[in-house]
Scaffold this active site. Structure first.
Site, PDB file in Angstrom:
ATOM      1  N   GLU A 249      -6.029  -5.241  11.390  1.00 50.22           N
ATOM      2  CA  GLU A 249      -6.274  -6.682  11.259  1.00 50.22           C
ATOM      3  C   GLU A 249      -5.238  -7.343  12.157  1.00 50.22           C
ATOM      4  O   GLU A 249      -4.043  -7.344  11.857  1.00 50.22           O
ATOM      5  CB  GLU A 249      -6.137  -7.122   9.796  1.00 50.22           C
ATOM      6  CG  GLU A 249      -6.792  -8.449   9.492  1.00 50.22           C
ATOM      7  CD  GLU A 249      -5.915  -9.618   9.870  1.00 50.22           C
ATOM      8  OE1 GLU A 249      -6.215 -10.247  10.927  1.00 50.22           O
ATOM      9  OE2 GLU A 249      -4.963  -9.920   9.159  1.00 50.22           O
ATOM     10  N   CYS A 282      -2.937 -15.774  11.625  1.00 51.56           N
ATOM     11  CA  CYS A 282      -3.815 -15.207  12.647  1.00 51.56           C
ATOM     12  C   CYS A 282      -5.172 -15.892  12.686  1.00 51.56           C
ATOM     13  O   CYS A 282      -5.853 -15.883  13.706  1.00 51.56           O
ATOM     14  CB  CYS A 282      -3.983 -13.707  12.441  1.00 51.56           C
ATOM     15  SG  CYS A 282      -4.488 -13.259  10.768  1.00 51.56           S
TER      16      CYS A 282
END
Length: 481
Positions: A249, A282
C-alpha cells in the site's frame, strides 16, 4: 523522556541482542521525546523463530477462540485509549484532539469491521453443486512480516495485525522508527489481552536493517508493507528470491474533480481534506481539477480556506494542523514549494518558511498553487505535505485524462450534482478507490490502489483474505462429516 529499549518477542519484553539507540524527535518542539533501540538481523531472526514456532498451534486454533483474543485487544484499547492518543500526538505531531478523535480511533473502527467480516467467513466450503466432493479451504499463509509507516501509525498497525491474527497467521511487526511509541503500546495491549507467546512480535528498526531482513527471510511467507513507492520497490526485490507473497500500500497523487454544479462546500471540503494530518496522507486529494467556468471562484475559495487554517503544536487542543513529522520531511516540502514557484505555478496561499510567529518545530504553511500545468513537478510527484495544486479543465474527457495521467492510482474524488456523470467517472478513473460528493467509503470497504500505489486491499473481508491461502481438496467424503 521516554525510554523504550526492548522488543516484544515470544510473549515477553527482551533486550536487543545488539544495542543501537535511536532518538525519537517531537516534531512540535524539535526536542528528543524518546529513545528506542533499533534491532539487528539477529533480533529479527529471533522474532521470526518465535513466530514460526507458534504458528502450528495458532493456525489450528478454533476461529471462535481467535476472535475472542482479538476482542481482548479491543478491550485493552478502551482501557488505555488516552495513552494511545497521547503517544501518537507526541511521536508524529497529530494535534491531540485529532489524535483522540481520528488517529487512535482507527483501532476500534477497523477492528470491529474485521470482526463483522470474520463472522461471515467460510473456512471450508464446497466448490459447487457440479463438484460436491471438491472443497475449497481457506488456510493461514504462515509467518508474516508487517512493516508500517509513521503518518497513520495505529491505522496501519490495525489493518495488518488484526486480520493476520484472525486468519491464523503469526507475525513480526516493524513499525516506523519515527513513530514507534504507539506500536509498543499496542504490543502491551496484545500481551494483556492474552495473545499467545510468539503469535505477535515487535522489533523496532529501520528499513535497511529489520525491514530488509524480514523481506528476505526464508521463514517469512508474506510481507505486508505500507510506505513510499520507492521503498515498496526495494521490498519487492528483496522478497523475490524467496518467492513470498508481497502486498503493498504505497503513495498517491489523488485528483479531485470539481464540476461547476458541485455543492457549495465542495472546494472547502477538498482543501480541508488535503490539509488534514498536515497533508501526510497517501489518499490526500492533492490535485484539484476544476471546471473552467467555476475555476476562478474556486481558486478564491481555496485561498481563503487555506489562509484560515491555523497551525500549532500537537499538544494544544483545537482544530489546527500540527507539524510534519521531521526535518527531512520539512526540507522536502519546502523544496517542492520552491519548485512550484520556479516552474511558474501561481502561489495563492501559504508559501515558503515557517508560519508567522514560529521559530521552532517542523511547521509548514498551508499552501495552494493555482494555474498548475500538467507535467509540473508539483503536479506529478507526491509532496506529502499541506500543499494543494489547482488546475482548470474544459470537458469531462479532459478531466479524466489529466486525473489518470499519473504513475499513481490510490484515491480519486468527484464533486458533481449529476448522478449519471458521477457513475461514469467512477468507472473511468484509474484508482483503487473513488469517493464522490464527500461520501466516505462504507465500513469494511477495501483500502488500496493500482499502479505505483500498490495492489493491497486492506480492510474488511479483503483484508483478512490477503493473509489466507486457498486450498482445493478433491475426493472429500461429505458423509463423514
Amino acid at each position: 523522556m521516554i525510554e523504550k529499549r526492548e522488543f516484544y518477542i515470544d510473549g515477553t519484553w527482551v533486550a536487543p541482542l545488539e544495542a543501537r539507540d535511536c532518538q525519537v524527535i517531537d516534531p512540535s518542539t524539535e526536542e528528543v521525546c524518546a529513545v528506542i533501540s533499533l534491532g539487528s538481523e539477529a533480533d529479527t531472526d529471533r522474532a521470526v523463530a518465535a513466530a514460526k514456532a507458534a504458528f502450528p498451534a495458532w493456525a489450528a486454533t478454533d476461529p471462535a477462540q481467535r476472535r475472542k483474543v482479538v476482542e481482548g485487544i479491543l478491550e485493552q484499547y478502551h482501557l488505555r485509549k488516552e495513552e494511545m492518543a497521547q503517544a501518537i500526538s507526541l511521536e508524529m505531531g497529530a494535534p491531540i484532539d485529532m489524535s483522540r478523535d481520528d488517529q487512535a480511533e482507527c483501532l476500534p473502527w477497523h477492528l470491529k469491521n474485521f470482526l463483522k467480516a470474520f463472522d461471515h467467513m467460510e473456512w471450508i466450503r464446497p466448490l459447487g453443486p457440479h463438484a460436491p466432493d471438491t472443497m475449497i479451504a481457506l488456510e493461514p499463509i504462515g509467518v508474516v512480516g508487517l512493516i508500517t509507516p509513521w503518518n497513520w501509525p495505529m491505522n496501519q498497525v490495525t489493518l495488518k495485525v488484526i486480520p493476520a491474527l484472525l486468519a491464523g497467521c503469526t507475525c513480526v511487526l516493524k513499525p516506523s522508527e519515527e513513530a514507534p511509541l504507539s506500536s509498543m503500546l499496542f504490543a502491551e495491549f496484545c500481551h494483556d489481552a492474552g495473545v499467545p507467546p510468539g503469535v505477535f512480535n515487535l522489533v523496532n528498526g529501520d528499513g535497511a536493517g529489520v525491514g530488509t531482513r524480514l523481506s528476505s527471510h526464508p521463514d517469512v511467507e508474506m510481507i505486508s508493507f505500507t510506505g513510499s513507492t520507492r521503498a515498496g520497490r526495494a521490498i519487492s526485490k528483496a522478497a523475490a528470491e524467496t518467492l513470498k507473497r508481497v502486498t503493498l500500500e504505497l503513495g498517491g497523487k489523488g485528483a479531485n474533480l470539481v464540476f461547476a454544479d458541485a455543492d457549495a462546500r465542495a472546494v472547502e471540503r477538498g482543501v480541508r481534506h488535503m490539509m488534514n494530518n498536515s497533508g501526510q496522507s497517501c489518499n490526500a486529494p492533492s490535485r484539484m481539477l476544476v471546471e473552467r467556468s467555476f475555476y476562478d471562484r474556486a481558486v478564491e475559495i481555496a485561498a481563503e480556506v487555506a489562509n484560515g487554517i491555523k497551525v500549532g503544536p500537537a499538544s494544544e487542543p483545537g482544530k489546527h494542523i500540527g507539524p510534519v513529522v521531521n526535518k527531512r520531511q520539512w526540507d522536502q516540502i519546502q523544496a517542492y514549494i520552491q519548485k512550484g514557484i520556479d516552474e511558474g505555478a501561481r502561489l495563492v496561499a501559504g508559501g515558503l518558511g515557517l508560519p508567522e510567529g514560529m521559530n521552532k518545530g517542523f511547521y509548514v504553511r498551508p499552501t495552494v498553487f493555482a494555474d498548475v500545468k500538467p507535467g509540473m513537478t508539483i503536479e506529478r510527484e507526491e509532496i506529502f505535505g499541506p500543499v494543494l495544486c489547482m488546475m482548470p479543465f474544459d470537458s469531462e474527457e479532459e478531466a479524466v485524462r489529466i486525473a489518470n495521467d499519473t504513475p499513481y492510482g490510490l484515491t480519486n474524488y468527484v464533486q458533481s450534482a449529476d448522478g449519471a456523470r458521477r457513475n461514469r467517472l467512477a468507472r473511468q478513473l484509474r484508482a483503487g478507490m473513488v469517493e464522490m460528493n464527500g461520501k466516505s467509503r462504507g465500513a469494511g470497504a477495501p483500502f488500496g490502489g493500482v499502479k505505483a500505489s500498490g495492489r493491497a486491499r486492506e480492510g474488511g473481508v479483503w483484508g483478512i483474505e490477503e493473509f489466507l491461502e486457498v486450498k482445493a481438496i478433491s475426493g472429500w467424503d461429505v458423509a463423514a462429516e
